[in-house]
Design a protein around this motif. Structure first.
Motif, PDB file in Angstrom:
ATOM      1  N   ALA A 104       0.845  -1.199   0.000  1.00  0.00           N
ATOM      2  CA  ALA A 104       0.000   0.000   0.000  1.00  0.00           C
ATOM      3  C   ALA A 104       0.879   1.247   0.000  1.00  0.00           C
ATOM      4  O   ALA A 104       0.648   2.196  -0.759  1.00  0.00           O
ATOM      5  N   ALA A 105       1.920   1.232   0.846  1.00  0.00           N
ATOM      6  CA  ALA A 105       2.817   2.386   0.947  1.00  0.00           C
ATOM      7  C   ALA A 105       3.553   2.612  -0.371  1.00  0.00           C
ATOM      8  O   ALA A 105       3.720   3.745  -0.829  1.00  0.00           O
ATOM      9  N   TRP A 106       3.997   1.539  -0.977  1.00  0.00           N
ATOM     10  CA  TRP A 106       4.721   1.620  -2.252  1.00  0.00           C
ATOM     11  C   TRP A 106       3.783   2.090  -3.369  1.00  0.00           C
ATOM     12  O   TRP A 106       4.086   3.023  -4.124  1.00  0.00           O
ATOM     13  N   GLY A 107       2.620   1.441  -3.443  1.00  0.00           N
ATOM     14  CA  GLY A 107       1.695   1.685  -4.549  1.00  0.00           C
ATOM     15  C   GLY A 107       1.078   3.080  -4.532  1.00  0.00           C
ATOM     16  O   GLY A 107       0.806   3.655  -5.589  1.00  0.00           O
ATOM     17  N   GLN A 108       0.888   3.648  -3.327  1.00  0.00           N
ATOM     18  CA  GLN A 108       0.251   4.972  -3.289  1.00  0.00           C
ATOM     19  C   GLN A 108       1.159   6.034  -3.910  1.00  0.00           C
ATOM     20  O   GLN A 108       0.685   7.002  -4.492  1.00  0.00           O
ATOM     21  N   VAL A 109       2.500   5.834  -3.817  1.00  0.00           N
ATOM     22  CA  VAL A 109       3.425   6.761  -4.470  1.00  0.00           C
ATOM     23  C   VAL A 109       3.245   6.659  -5.990  1.00  0.00           C
ATOM     24  O   VAL A 109       3.168   7.666  -6.694  1.00  0.00           O
ATOM     25  N   ARG A 110       3.152   5.410  -6.470  1.00  0.00           N
ATOM     26  CA  ARG A 110       2.971   5.190  -7.900  1.00  0.00           C
ATOM     27  C   ARG A 110       1.631   5.754  -8.378  1.00  0.00           C
ATOM     28  O   ARG A 110       1.529   6.352  -9.445  1.00  0.00           O
ATOM     29  N   LYS A 111       0.610   5.547  -7.563  1.00  0.00           N
ATOM     30  CA  LYS A 111      -0.738   5.993  -7.940  1.00  0.00           C
ATOM     31  C   LYS A 111      -0.771   7.516  -8.114  1.00  0.00           C
ATOM     32  O   LYS A 111      -1.489   8.052  -8.935  1.00  0.00           O
ATOM     33  N   LYS A 112       0.050   8.202  -7.308  1.00  0.00           N
ATOM     34  CA  LYS A 112       0.113   9.663  -7.416  1.00  0.00           C
ATOM     35  C   LYS A 112       1.003  10.091  -8.574  1.00  0.00           C
ATOM     36  O   LYS A 112       1.277  11.273  -8.754  1.00  0.00           O
TER      37      LYS A 112
ATOM     38  N   GLY B  38       4.205   8.860  -9.067  1.00  0.00           N
ATOM     39  CA  GLY B  38       5.625   8.726  -8.748  1.00  0.00           C
ATOM     40  C   GLY B  38       6.269   7.540  -9.458  1.00  0.00           C
ATOM     41  O   GLY B  38       5.580   6.673  -9.981  1.00  0.00           O
ATOM     42  N   THR B  39       7.606   7.523  -9.449  1.00  0.00           N
ATOM     43  CA  THR B  39       8.325   6.412 -10.073  1.00  0.00           C
ATOM     44  C   THR B  39       8.618   5.348  -9.014  1.00  0.00           C
ATOM     45  O   THR B  39       8.422   5.573  -7.816  1.00  0.00           O
ATOM     46  N   ASP B  40       9.120   4.200  -9.477  1.00  0.00           N
ATOM     47  CA  ASP B  40       9.498   3.147  -8.545  1.00  0.00           C
ATOM     48  C   ASP B  40      10.600   3.609  -7.597  1.00  0.00           C
ATOM     49  O   ASP B  40      10.600   3.243  -6.419  1.00  0.00           O
ATOM     50  N   ALA B  41      11.516   4.440  -8.126  1.00  0.00           N
ATOM     51  CA  ALA B  41      12.610   4.931  -7.288  1.00  0.00           C
ATOM     52  C   ALA B  41      12.066   5.812  -6.161  1.00  0.00           C
ATOM     53  O   ALA B  41      12.502   5.716  -5.016  1.00  0.00           O
ATOM     54  N   GLN B  42      11.074   6.649  -6.508  1.00  0.00           N
ATOM     55  CA  GLN B  42      10.464   7.496  -5.467  1.00  0.00           C
ATOM     56  C   GLN B  42       9.714   6.645  -4.447  1.00  0.00           C
ATOM     57  O   GLN B  42       9.734   6.931  -3.247  1.00  0.00           O
ATOM     58  N   ALA B  43       9.057   5.605  -4.957  1.00  0.00           N
ATOM     59  CA  ALA B  43       8.322   4.709  -4.061  1.00  0.00           C
ATOM     60  C   ALA B  43       9.284   4.027  -3.100  1.00  0.00           C
ATOM     61  O   ALA B  43       9.036   3.937  -1.893  1.00  0.00           O
ATOM     62  N   GLN B  44      10.423   3.596  -3.655  1.00  0.00           N
ATOM     63  CA  GLN B  44      11.425   2.922  -2.827  1.00  0.00           C
ATOM     64  C   GLN B  44      11.936   3.864  -1.741  1.00  0.00           C
ATOM     65  O   GLN B  44      12.094   3.478  -0.580  1.00  0.00           O
ATOM     66  N   ASP B  45      12.159   5.112  -2.142  1.00  0.00           N
ATOM     67  CA  ASP B  45      12.635   6.114  -1.205  1.00  0.00           C
ATOM     68  C   ASP B  45      11.614   6.331  -0.084  1.00  0.00           C
ATOM     69  O   ASP B  45      11.961   6.370   1.095  1.00  0.00           O
TER      70      ASP B  45
ATOM     71  N   ALA C  51      -3.241  -4.622  -6.691  1.00  0.00           N
ATOM     72  CA  ALA C  51      -1.818  -4.975  -6.751  1.00  0.00           C
ATOM     73  C   ALA C  51      -1.351  -5.136  -8.201  1.00  0.00           C
ATOM     74  O   ALA C  51      -0.220  -4.778  -8.539  1.00  0.00           O
ATOM     75  N   GLU C  52      -2.245  -5.646  -9.055  1.00  0.00           N
ATOM     76  CA  GLU C  52      -1.891  -5.888 -10.460  1.00  0.00           C
ATOM     77  C   GLU C  52      -1.448  -4.594 -11.150  1.00  0.00           C
ATOM     78  O   GLU C  52      -0.646  -4.623 -12.082  1.00  0.00           O
ATOM     79  N   GLU C  53      -1.986  -3.452 -10.681  1.00  0.00           N
ATOM     80  CA  GLU C  53      -1.688  -2.180 -11.335  1.00  0.00           C
ATOM     81  C   GLU C  53      -0.202  -1.855 -11.330  1.00  0.00           C
ATOM     82  O   GLU C  53       0.339  -1.350 -12.312  1.00  0.00           O
ATOM     83  N   PHE C  54       0.469  -2.107 -10.213  1.00  0.00           N
ATOM     84  CA  PHE C  54       1.867  -1.696 -10.089  1.00  0.00           C
ATOM     85  C   PHE C  54       2.841  -2.840  -9.864  1.00  0.00           C
ATOM     86  O   PHE C  54       4.047  -2.659  -9.965  1.00  0.00           O
ATOM     87  N   PHE C  55       2.339  -3.992  -9.502  1.00  0.00           N
ATOM     88  CA  PHE C  55       3.260  -5.082  -9.154  1.00  0.00           C
ATOM     89  C   PHE C  55       3.123  -6.290 -10.075  1.00  0.00           C
ATOM     90  O   PHE C  55       3.788  -7.298  -9.851  1.00  0.00           O
TER      91      PHE C  55
END
Lengths: 285, 333
Positions: free
Chosen positions: B162-170, B172-179, B305-309
């Motif tokens: 959820a924490a990772w995906g919400q960055v992407r949903k807004k 953001g990139t995977d790198a930003q999500a990781q950060d 989950a399918e959207e980003f992972f």
């Protein structure tokens, strides 16, 4: 040289046994041990054979797993050491002094044996967490006992205590008081009496108790898991690593780590047993 | 009659009574995850009554609850479950991979064989002293976040995704999500073992400013600990956590309970079943009933989950398996 030659013929003759049925009982013992102990353990080792050597190494030597070995074996060692000192003290008091309520205290020692370990973990956490009775007194002074490595050691001290007390107690009971009295009569100080008379008698038992408390600590899961905080690289014990590998359906990886634990414990028990044998020989000489 | 004959006769008699009993009443075993205990207790009562009414037959449902993956392992190793009802798709996928449930289990029932779902919300202390409104507040310095260890609980995996995906949903990139995720886990003082463990750390040990957990858990905590001790916070974006169900083909083939098992799972999709779920704060898949309980299920933007992972299996591989993203958070200093 001559002594060895003289002894040789005596050893050849089989010692006479009081009761018959040696082979039957030995056969039964081996069969039962194989069924209960060796069979499950061999299943463990066979499961790891599904891994290649590289996979095995990757599973058992990743930094997180190594950090967990350090914590598990380190905390177990410290806890067993603490138990050796204070368990001896408790055994001493229980054997040498009479006081009201002694029977109850004696029974209390066994409680960690009987209690489900999770209960121990939860109640220790309730006590030591920042809002617990003890924790709330210590936290303002910057001493944190729960949710870090201290918590692991405390939980292991709790569950390991009976091993030391119960192995030392009978030996202390059997120790001849006359020897101590004789030592005192000959002018030994109390410390000398303890060092030269009492300690050599109980040392093997104390070492056994230490070894058992240590082995128990290495395998402990239930009580530690609630108080450790379980942070990777910091307060993750090896049994938790095994469980988390199972959660990923990594059966082989979990058994690989378990095998390492098994071997390490086995080697350590062997070392302690031989130390004990050496000690006994020295004490007997 | 000698002793041996007597014993065998007695054994035969016992076997006969046992089989008579079994014939009179079918028993299904529902192997499920930890916090669904109360929900299935209500479902079972309703289903038994419903089954009696429609077929005239008696049925008994036994339930078994523990950690979702532990339950899946038990079923795989031989626990004779007729149906499994889990809280992560990975657990049923695992059973499909070993042939215990059908390979195409997700197509056997409506909405991907997930009659209900949940999402991740925040629970904060009464009055929200740290002013936590959304995900970004969780990575502020000085905020302590209690979450479940993704290695040991499905709850923890959902919180992480959820924490990772919400960055992407807004956007953001995977790198930003990781950060973002690495900052978030720097604020985590304790990794709880499972959902209930996390709740007790947060509420009974008073540790942390915010707890990330399932919506159903948030509501039940409110009930159990009395309103006013904690507040539920709905972040702007969160993840859909489907609760997949499947018939255990291995068991039903042996016991001949396929029909009953199917009826039981289908019951979860009926209006009655969906209402029971809603009352336990588990999101019903029926949109009409979901709307009816809008006060419980406040609208938030949900992503799958399918959207980003790719899939949960993919996410598991990339993020949670040994050497994955989650391990890197803790091994790279």
């Amino acid at each position: 040289m001559t002594a060895a030659v003289l002894q040789a013929p005596a050893q050849k003759r089989a010692p006479k046994r009081v009761l018959p049925g040696f082979w039957l009982t030995l056969g039964y013992t081996l069969f039962y041990l194989a069924l209960i102990v060796l069979l499950p353990l061999s299943a463990l080792i066979f499961k790891t054979f599904t891994l290649t050597l590289d996979q095995f190494w990757a599973a058992v030597a990743s930094p997180r797993v190594v950090a967990s070995y350090q914590l598990t074996f380190g905390a177990s060692f410290i806890a067993a050491l603490v138990n050796a000192v204070f368990g001896l003290l408790i055994a001493w008091v229980l054997v040498r002094y009479q006081f009201p309520g002694k029977k109850i205290i004696d029974a209390l020692v066994d409680l960690p044996f009987a209690l489900p370990t999770a209960v121990a973990g939860i109640s220790l956490t309730a006590l030591l967490a920042g809002n617990g009775w003890v924790g709330s007194l210590l936290e303002p002074h910057g001493i944190q006992l729960a949710f870090n490595r201290n918590g692991v050691v405390i939980a292991l001290i709790f569950i390991g205590l009976p091993f030391v007390v119960r192995t030392v107690q009978p030996v202390l009971e059997d120790a001849e008081k006359e020897l101590e009295e004789a030592a005192t009569c000959l002018g030994a100080t109390r410390w000398q009496t303890f060092r030269h008379v009492i300690f050599p008698t109980i040392a093997p038992a104390l070492l056994t108790g230490f070894a058992m408390a240590f082995a128990r600590g290495v395998g402990e899961y239930g009580s530690v898991i609630f108080i450790a905080g379980n942070m990777p690289m910091i307060s993750e014990i090896t049994p938790l690593i095994i469980i988390s590998k199972l959660e990923q359906y990594d059966y082989a990886g979990a058994t690989a780590v378990a095998t390492v634990m098994l071997l390490a414990s086995f080697v350590m028990l062997m070392v302690i047993n031989s130390l004990q044998a050496w000690q006994r020989k020295r004490a007997g000489a | 009659m000698n002793f041996k004959q007597k014993t065998s006769l007695a054994l035969a008699a016992i076997a006969l009574t046992a089989s008579n009993f079994a014939a009179a009443q079918t028993t299904l075993l529902n192997v499920s995850y930890d916090v669904a205990r109360e929900f299935y207790k209500d479902v079972n009562t309703a289903f038994i009554a419903n089954y009696k009414k429609t077929t005239g037959k008696d049925i008994k449902i036994d339930q078994s609850h523990a950690g979702s993956s532990a339950q899946a392992r038990a079923v795989n190793d031989g626990l004779e479950a007729d149906v499994v009802t889990m809280n992560t798709t990975t657990d049923v996928d695992f059973l499909a991979s070993t042939g215990v449930v059908a390979k195409d289990w997700a197509k056997k029932f409506p909405s991907n064989a997930a009659p209900t779902s949940s999402t991740m919300l925040f629970l904060v202390r009464n009055g929200n002293p740290k002013g936590i409104k959304d995900w970004d507040d969780l990575i502020k310095p000085g905020v302590q976040v209690v979450v479940v260890n993704p290695k040991t609980g499905g709850n923890g995996r959902m919180a992480y995704l959820a924490a990772w995906g919400q960055v992407r949903k807004k956007g953001g990139t995977d790198a930003q999500a990781q950060d973002f995720v690495s900052k978030l886990y720097k604020n985590v003082p304790i990794l709880a073992k499972g959902g209930r463990d996390a709740t007790s750390v947060f509420l009974q040990r008073n540790i942390g400013d915010v707890l990330i957990t399932f919506e159903s858990e948030v509501v039940s905590v409110d009930k159990e600990f009395g309103a006013g001790k904690v507040d539920a916070i709905h972040p702007g974006i969160s993840i859909v956590a489907e609760n997949p169900v499947a018939v255990v083909e291995r068991t039903v083939a042996k016991k001949g309970t396929a029909e009953q098992a199917r009826a039981y799972l289908n019951f979860l999709y009926t209006d009655e079943g969906q209402e029971i779920a809603a009352k336990h704060a588990i999101r019903p898949s029926n949109p009409t009933i979901l709307k009816k309980y809008a006060s419980t299920f406040k609208p938030i933007t949900l992503f799958r989950a399918e959207e980003f992972f790719g899939s949960f299996a993919e996410a598991q591989k990339v993020h949670f398996n040994d050497g994955g993203q989650f391990d890197k958070l803790y091994t790279v200093k």
